[in-house]
Design a protein around this motif. Structure first.
Motif, PDB file in Angstrom:
ATOM      1  N   MET A   1       0.841  -1.194   0.000  1.00 29.52           N
ATOM      2  CA  MET A   1       0.000   0.000   0.000  1.00 29.52           C
ATOM      3  C   MET A   1       0.874   1.240   0.000  1.00 29.52           C
ATOM      4  SD  MET A   1      -2.931   1.079   2.791  1.00 29.52           S
ATOM      5  CE  MET A   1      -1.743   1.103   4.135  1.00 29.52           C
ATOM      6  N   GLU A   2       0.789   2.056  -1.044  1.00 28.84           N
ATOM      7  CA  GLU A   2       1.567   3.274  -1.139  1.00 28.84           C
ATOM      8  C   GLU A   2       0.883   4.394  -0.357  1.00 28.84           C
ATOM      9  OE1 GLU A   2       2.372   4.313  -5.110  1.00 28.84           O
ATOM     10  OE2 GLU A   2       3.425   2.450  -5.593  1.00 28.84           O
ATOM     11  N   VAL A   3       1.671   5.095   0.440  1.00 32.64           N
ATOM     12  CA  VAL A   3       1.146   6.181   1.260  1.00 32.64           C
ATOM     13  C   VAL A   3       1.608   7.507   0.688  1.00 32.64           C
ATOM     14  CG1 VAL A   3       1.108   7.181   3.562  1.00 32.64           C
ATOM     15  CG2 VAL A   3       1.151   4.700   3.286  1.00 32.64           C
ATOM     16  N   SER A   4       0.670   8.442   0.544  1.00 39.76           N
ATOM     17  CA  SER A   4       0.974   9.725  -0.068  1.00 39.76           C
ATOM     18  C   SER A   4       1.432  10.735   0.980  1.00 39.76           C
ATOM     19  CB  SER A   4      -0.259  10.271  -0.787  1.00 39.76           C
ATOM     20  OG  SER A   4      -0.011  11.571  -1.269  1.00 39.76           O
ATOM     21  N   TYR A   5       2.349  11.631   0.582  1.00 40.38           N
ATOM     22  CA  TYR A   5       2.817  12.700   1.464  1.00 40.38           C
ATOM     23  C   TYR A   5       2.685  14.064   0.782  1.00 40.38           C
ATOM     24  CZ  TYR A   5       4.694   8.973   4.317  1.00 40.38           C
ATOM     25  OH  TYR A   5       4.815   7.856   5.102  1.00 40.38           O
ATOM     26  N   LEU A   6       1.604  14.234   0.013  1.00 36.18           N
ATOM     27  CA  LEU A   6       1.367  15.506  -0.652  1.00 36.18           C
ATOM     28  C   LEU A   6       0.925  16.556   0.359  1.00 36.18           C
ATOM     29  CD1 LEU A   6      -0.610  14.176  -3.743  1.00 36.18           C
ATOM     30  CD2 LEU A   6       1.831  14.691  -3.606  1.00 36.18           C
ATOM     31  N   VAL A   7       0.919  17.808  -0.077  1.00 33.39           N
ATOM     32  CA  VAL A   7       0.416  18.910   0.742  1.00 33.39           C
ATOM     33  C   VAL A   7      -0.832  19.460   0.076  1.00 33.39           C
ATOM     34  CG1 VAL A   7       0.886  21.193   1.680  1.00 33.39           C
ATOM     35  CG2 VAL A   7       2.718  19.496   1.571  1.00 33.39           C
ATOM     36  N   ALA A   8      -1.881  19.676   0.853  1.00 38.05           N
ATOM     37  CA  ALA A   8      -3.122  20.226   0.297  1.00 38.05           C
ATOM     38  C   ALA A   8      -3.744  21.198   1.275  1.00 38.05           C
ATOM     39  CB  ALA A   8      -4.109  19.094  -0.018  1.00 38.05           C
ATOM     40  N   GLN A   9      -3.905  22.445   0.843  1.00 43.75           N
ATOM     41  CA  GLN A   9      -4.561  23.437   1.690  1.00 43.75           C
ATOM     42  C   GLN A   9      -6.061  23.196   1.741  1.00 43.75           C
ATOM     43  OE1 GLN A   9      -2.959  25.575   3.550  1.00 43.75           O
ATOM     44  NE2 GLN A   9      -0.953  24.978   2.757  1.00 43.75           N
ATOM     45  N   GLU A  10      -6.617  22.683   0.647  1.00 37.77           N
ATOM     46  CA  GLU A  10      -8.041  22.381   0.620  1.00 37.77           C
ATOM     47  C   GLU A  10      -8.293  21.020   1.264  1.00 37.77           C
ATOM     48  OE1 GLU A  10     -10.371  24.418  -0.467  1.00 37.77           O
ATOM     49  OE2 GLU A  10      -8.895  25.942  -1.033  1.00 37.77           O
ATOM     50  N   GLN A  11      -9.475  20.858   1.848  1.00 38.93           N
ATOM     51  CA  GLN A  11      -9.821  19.584   2.448  1.00 38.93           C
ATOM     52  C   GLN A  11     -10.138  18.554   1.368  1.00 38.93           C
ATOM     53  OE1 GLN A  11     -12.724  19.754   5.560  1.00 38.93           O
ATOM     54  NE2 GLN A  11     -11.534  21.192   6.798  1.00 38.93           N
ATOM     55  N   VAL A  12      -9.778  17.327   1.631  1.00 42.40           N
ATOM     56  CA  VAL A  12      -9.969  16.216   0.707  1.00 42.40           C
ATOM     57  C   VAL A  12     -10.842  15.172   1.395  1.00 42.40           C
ATOM     58  CG1 VAL A  12      -8.802  14.382  -0.592  1.00 42.40           C
ATOM     59  CG2 VAL A  12      -7.724  16.638  -0.365  1.00 42.40           C
ATOM     60  N   GLN A  13     -11.790  14.603   0.655  1.00 42.02           N
ATOM     61  CA  GLN A  13     -12.662  13.582   1.229  1.00 42.02           C
ATOM     62  C   GLN A  13     -12.144  12.192   0.890  1.00 42.02           C
ATOM     63  OE1 GLN A  13     -16.861  14.142   0.628  1.00 42.02           O
ATOM     64  NE2 GLN A  13     -17.369  12.013   1.158  1.00 42.02           N
ATOM     65  N   GLY A  14     -12.313  11.269   1.834  1.00 41.89           N
ATOM     66  CA  GLY A  14     -11.905   9.889   1.590  1.00 41.89           C
ATOM     67  C   GLY A  14     -12.502   8.950   2.625  1.00 41.89           C
ATOM     68  N   LYS A  15     -12.123   7.672   2.524  1.00 42.25           N
ATOM     69  CA  LYS A  15     -12.634   6.635   3.419  1.00 42.25           C
ATOM     70  C   LYS A  15     -11.475   6.014   4.187  1.00 42.25           C
ATOM     71  CE  LYS A  15     -15.674   3.582   1.868  1.00 42.25           C
ATOM     72  NZ  LYS A  15     -16.834   3.601   2.797  1.00 42.25           N
ATOM     73  N   ILE A  16     -11.659   5.834   5.487  1.00 43.24           N
ATOM     74  CA  ILE A  16     -10.656   5.149   6.292  1.00 43.24           C
ATOM     75  C   ILE A  16     -10.711   3.662   5.968  1.00 43.24           C
ATOM     76  CG2 ILE A  16      -9.894   4.538   8.616  1.00 43.24           C
ATOM     77  CD1 ILE A  16     -11.070   7.142   9.635  1.00 43.24           C
ATOM     78  N   ILE A  17      -9.597   3.105   5.469  1.00 42.28           N
ATOM     79  CA  ILE A  17      -9.568   1.683   5.147  1.00 42.28           C
ATOM     80  C   ILE A  17      -8.756   0.880   6.166  1.00 42.28           C
ATOM     81  CG2 ILE A  17      -9.909   2.101   2.685  1.00 42.28           C
ATOM     82  CD1 ILE A  17      -6.915   1.529   2.299  1.00 42.28           C
ATOM     83  N   LYS A  18      -8.009   1.568   7.021  1.00 41.87           N
ATOM     84  CA  LYS A  18      -7.258   0.869   8.065  1.00 41.87           C
ATOM     85  C   LYS A  18      -6.894   1.863   9.153  1.00 41.87           C
ATOM     86  CE  LYS A  18      -2.925  -0.417   7.365  1.00 41.87           C
ATOM     87  NZ  LYS A  18      -1.725  -1.202   6.950  1.00 41.87           N
ATOM     88  N   GLY A  19      -6.859   1.381  10.388  1.00 42.12           N
ATOM     89  CA  GLY A  19      -6.415   2.199  11.495  1.00 42.12           C
ATOM     90  C   GLY A  19      -5.555   1.363  12.418  1.00 42.12           C
ATOM     91  N   ILE A  20      -4.360   1.870  12.753  1.00 44.59           N
ATOM     92  CA  ILE A  20      -3.473   1.108  13.634  1.00 44.59           C
ATOM     93  C   ILE A  20      -2.496   2.055  14.320  1.00 44.59           C
ATOM     94  CG2 ILE A  20      -1.869   0.614  11.737  1.00 44.59           C
ATOM     95  CD1 ILE A  20      -1.306  -2.100  13.100  1.00 44.59           C
ATOM     96  N   GLY A  21      -2.360   1.897  15.631  1.00 44.61           N
ATOM     97  CA  GLY A  21      -1.385   2.677  16.389  1.00 44.61           C
ATOM     98  C   GLY A  21      -1.599   4.173  16.346  1.00 44.61           C
ATOM     99  N   GLY A  22      -2.854   4.617  16.270  1.00 48.51           N
ATOM    100  CA  GLY A  22      -3.131   6.049  16.237  1.00 48.51           C
ATOM    101  C   GLY A  22      -3.022   6.662  14.852  1.00 48.51           C
ATOM    102  N   PHE A  23      -2.672   5.866  13.857  1.00 47.88           N
ATOM    103  CA  PHE A  23      -2.615   6.338  12.475  1.00 47.88           C
ATOM    104  C   PHE A  23      -3.782   5.743  11.696  1.00 47.88           C
ATOM    105  CE2 PHE A  23       1.733   6.873  13.896  1.00 47.88           C
ATOM    106  CZ  PHE A  23       2.088   8.097  13.355  1.00 47.88           C
TER     107      PHE A  23
END
Length: 300
Positions: A1-23
């Motif tokens: 699973m590739e994780v993005s590190y882009l910067v966005a001033q505007e809010q982006v909508q998405g779905k949480i597909i995994k949660g672990i260790g506070g991330f």
């Protein structure tokens, strides 16, 4: 699973597909990417816990730092396992080895109905049973609005029809062990290189590894909860006696003599009349009475 590190001033909508260790890992709606996020402090102060399946708004102010700003209203929420916004329940039973427990099946249907989840009933191992047994089951459930699928392990055509049903939606699997849920899950999520037989590292982890809930993408943009053995809920914990009748969609509404009719011993009951006339399966009706008695014992 590739994780993005882009910067966005505007809010982006998405779905949480995994949660672990506070991330939390969010699949964005507009781009085919997964972004690692943390929850904004205001959510913690409001005691709002982001959950797998949540539709969220995220934003980045600094490179590599994405925050969940808000959580959109939830359609439903489950505790075992923790997941929200489930659309479809794939209720999976086999025609034989083990033989289908139709009372358990109907309990899972009621559980799905009560959580606003559309059930789809799947019967595996079709090739190991007779057409007469299949016909018997069809006669029970053809009087309901539920979609039924009968198939064998190599029946890819029917499996593709099931994939089409969950396109763009979130689904879980429920049913007893040994009915082929893992094989089915592997086919639905074939793009994720599953290991049939031993399930897969995605679908089943060793007893000593960390367990976390995850949504896996299906072939056509849907999501499947990563646990093939979704827990069934105790009916009496979820439903009042007067509510149970609402979760049998083939029961006629508002035609009984008494508005509060529980369709058991009351005179002028239209549901009992429909059972006698063959309009409602006597098997389904007996299961209704069984569940009604169980709920009453817990509530009274």
């Amino acid at each position: 699973m590739e994780v993005s590190y882009l910067v966005a001033q505007e809010q982006v909508q998405g779905k949480i597909i995994k949660g672990i260790g506070g991330f939390y890992y969010v699949k964005t709606d507009d781009h085919d990417e997964v972004i690692e996020c943390k929850a904004r402090g205001v959510l913690r102060h409001q005691k709002i816990i982001p959950t797998v399946g949540d539709e969220v708004m995220i934003q980045s102010d600094n490179p590599g730092e994405w925050m969940i700003e808000s959580i959109l209203p939830r359609k439903n929420i489950f505790l075992r396992p923790p997941v929200v916004n489930v659309d479809i329940g794939l209720i999976v039973f086999s025609m034989t080895n083990p033989k289908p427990n139709l009372l358990l099946l109907d309990m899972l249907l009621v559980s799905s109905e009560s959580q606003n989840v559309e059930p789809i009933v799947c019967f595996t191992k079709r090739d190991l049973t007779s057409t007469a047994e299949e016909k018997e089951i069809k006669e029970i459930y053809q009087k309901t609005p539920y979609k039924l699928f009968f198939f064998s392990q190599n029946d890819n055509h029917t499996m593709d029809e099931i994939i089409a049903e969950i396109g763009g939606k979130t689904a879980f699997m429920a049913g007893p062990s040994g009915v082929g849920k893992s094989t089915m899950a592997n086919y639905l999520c074939a793009d994720q290189t599953m290991e049939t037989g031993a399930l897969s590292r995605k679908l089943k982890r060793g007893k000593h590894t960390t367990r976390h809930v995850e949504l896996l993408e299906t072939k056509n943009g849907g999501f499947l909860l990563d646990t093939p053995g979704f827990s069934s809920y105790k009916i009496s914990e979820m439903i009042e006696p007067e509510e149970l009748r609402e979760y049998f969609p083939e029961f006629p509404r508002g035609k009984c003599r008494f508005k509060s009719c529980l369709h058991k011993n009351e005179p002028g009951c239209d549901v009992k009349k429909a059972v006698t006339n063959g309009e409602i399966s006597s098997v389904r009706y007996e299961h209704y009475l069984n569940m009604l008695d169980e709920i009453k014992k817990e509530h009274y």
